[in-house]
Design a protein around this motif. Structure first.
Motif, mmCIF file in Angstrom:
data_model
loop_
_atom_site.group_PDB
_atom_site.id
_atom_site.type_symbol
_atom_site.label_atom_id
_atom_site.label_comp_id
_atom_site.label_asym_id
_atom_site.label_seq_id
_atom_site.Cartn_x
_atom_site.Cartn_y
_atom_site.Cartn_z
ATOM 1 N N ILE A 170 1.151 11.178 8.176
ATOM 2 C CA ILE A 170 2.170 10.363 8.856
ATOM 3 C C ILE A 170 2.612 11.038 10.150
ATOM 4 O O ILE A 170 2.715 10.399 11.203
ATOM 5 N N ALA A 171 2.850 12.344 10.077
ATOM 6 C CA ALA A 171 3.280 13.078 11.268
ATOM 7 C C ALA A 171 2.216 13.016 12.364
ATOM 8 O O ALA A 171 2.540 12.863 13.547
ATOM 9 N N PRO A 273 14.520 4.767 -2.418
ATOM 10 C CA PRO A 273 13.293 4.173 -2.945
ATOM 11 C C PRO A 273 12.862 2.922 -2.186
ATOM 12 O O PRO A 273 13.686 2.040 -1.883
ATOM 13 N N ASN A 274 11.594 2.882 -1.831
ATOM 14 C CA ASN A 274 10.929 1.728 -1.222
ATOM 15 C C ASN A 274 11.352 1.426 0.219
ATOM 16 O O ASN A 274 10.832 0.490 0.819
ATOM 17 N N LYS A 275 12.272 2.208 0.787
ATOM 18 C CA LYS A 275 12.660 1.972 2.181
ATOM 19 C C LYS A 275 11.575 2.518 3.103
ATOM 20 O O LYS A 275 11.373 3.716 3.203
ATOM 21 N N GLY A 276 10.865 1.615 3.755
ATOM 22 C CA GLY A 276 9.764 1.999 4.617
ATOM 23 C C GLY A 276 8.402 1.702 4.014
ATOM 24 O O GLY A 276 7.369 2.040 4.595
ATOM 25 N N LEU A 277 8.381 1.042 2.850
ATOM 26 C CA LEU A 277 7.110 0.780 2.176
ATOM 27 C C LEU A 277 6.215 -0.143 3.009
ATOM 28 O O LEU A 277 4.989 0.030 3.039
ATOM 29 N N GLU A 282 1.306 -0.623 6.687
ATOM 30 C CA GLU A 282 0.718 -0.744 8.027
ATOM 31 C C GLU A 282 -0.131 0.478 8.374
ATOM 32 O O GLU A 282 -1.231 0.343 8.927
ATOM 33 N N LEU A 283 0.389 1.664 8.058
ATOM 34 C CA LEU A 283 -0.364 2.882 8.337
ATOM 35 C C LEU A 283 -1.665 2.921 7.547
ATOM 36 O O LEU A 283 -2.715 3.324 8.061
ATOM 37 N N PHE A 284 -1.601 2.494 6.283
ATOM 38 C CA PHE A 284 -2.804 2.471 5.454
ATOM 39 C C PHE A 284 -3.820 1.486 6.015
ATOM 40 O O PHE A 284 -5.011 1.816 6.155
ATOM 41 N N GLU A 285 -3.382 0.299 6.336
ATOM 42 C CA GLU A 285 -4.301 -0.734 6.824
ATOM 43 C C GLU A 285 -4.893 -0.373 8.181
ATOM 44 O O GLU A 285 -5.988 -0.828 8.529
#
Length: 328
Positions: A170-171, A273-277, A282-285
């Motif tokens: 992520i960084a 929890p789940n904030k930013g999921l 998007e990063l994964f895709e």
């Protein structure tokens, strides 16, 4: 249905595979057919009942309010409550259930609809289970006290584990220069996750090597508050994600004082929890973040998976896979 039930604290020996009643969703809940569930440090802490606050949450003398661990799940919607609008049977979902009862180490679990997100088709169930808690701890730490900026120097201590391997990626997606710190055995996994520099903590103390960082994120914090302060650049941020209880108390006491008297910020991350999921999706895709999965175990080997976790050598995540026969 089958579920792994924790009957006592302290040891993986107290996990038992049991047949229990299949849950029914309430009005705002979704019944999920579980296909994968990840092990997190929080699961381990409840198992060993340390720190003590976990007993207050799960049960003082034995597991009572949380008998089935596992909060990061991925699966398929089996049924929905009458007030649920965003999901329907057949939808593939994932999310962190730590605020709605846990229960992931089972063939089925009920969860509030707002604890789940749609799983991308390109993401396997195992990958989906590996992301929610670890990925969002890393993301929220990188956004703590201000968004990380391109070119900043970021250090992850514990970069070879679940939070760390996702955090490094992520960084890097934000354009940071990343240093990973972990044991000798995890140097390669830190490099393959994208770390620009790696440090073997058995050979070098990153707080004493003269380097300075704009952001230090510690997953296993044990050092002095002043050690971390020394390693920060002016305007830098230290974020404790996990570590010793004694350091939590010192950080809560000294952190605000240091933040007020010096141009450095120090604090403890309070996980949301789940904030930013959706951002993690998007990063994964986009191919910028791919979970590192060390091993997968079947549901009936949860105890063995926890024994391996307890050795402290896990690279990335451990995921439990749940198979279903045609009638389940």
């Amino acid at each position: 249905m089958k579920a792994i039930v924790l009957t006592k604290y302290r040891s993986p020996d107290f996990f038992e595979l049991k047949e229990i009643e299949k849950p029914k969703p309430k009005d705002n809940e979704v019944l999920v057919k579980v296909f994968a569930v990840a092990i997190n440090s929080w699961d381990w802490e409840i198992l060993i009942a340390k720190p003590f606050v976990n007993r207050l949450m799960a049960g003082l003398l034995k597991p009572k309010r949380i008998k089935i661990l596992g909060c990061d799940i991925a699966g398929r919607v089996e049924a929905v409550g009458k007030n649920v609008k965003q999901f329907q049977p057949g939808d593939e979902v994932f999310g962190d259930l730590s605020r709605c009862g846990w229960g992931g180490f089972a063939e089925y679990v009920c969860a509030r609809d707002n604890a789940l997100a749609s799983k991308p088709a390109s993401m396997s169930f195992e990958q989906a289970a590996a992301i929610p808690q670890a990925g969002l701890l890393a993301l929220q730490a990188l956004r703590y006290k201000g968004q990380i900026q391109p070119g900043q120097k970021v250090l992850f201590n514990g970069a070879g584990g679940g939070v760390g391997t996702l955090g490094v990626q992520i960084a890097k997606s934000f354009g940071a220069e990343v240093t990973g710190v972990d044991s000798t055995e995890k140097l390669d996994i830190m490099r393959s996750s994208g770390a620009d520099h790696v440090i073997d903590y058995t050979q070098e103390d990153f707080t004493k090597n003269g380097q300075h960082y704009d952001r230090i994120i510690d997953v296993a914090a044990t050092r002095s508050v002043f050690d971390y302060k020394r390693a920060l650049s002016p305007g830098g941020v230290f974020v404790m994600v996990g570590g010793s209880s004694s350091l939590v108390n010192k950080l809560l006491f000294l952190g605000p004082w240091i933040s007020m008297t010096e141009n450095k910020k120090m604090g403890l991350l309070l996980h949301k929890p789940n904030k930013g999921l959706s951002f993690m999706k998007e990063l994964f895709e986009a191919g910028k973040v791919v979970p590192v999965i060390d091993r997968c175990y079947p549901l009936n080997e949860v105890a063995e998976a926890f024994r391996y976790y307890g050795e402290g050598q896990v690279k990335g995540k451990i995921v439990i896979t749940v198979e279903h026969n045609d009638n389940s």
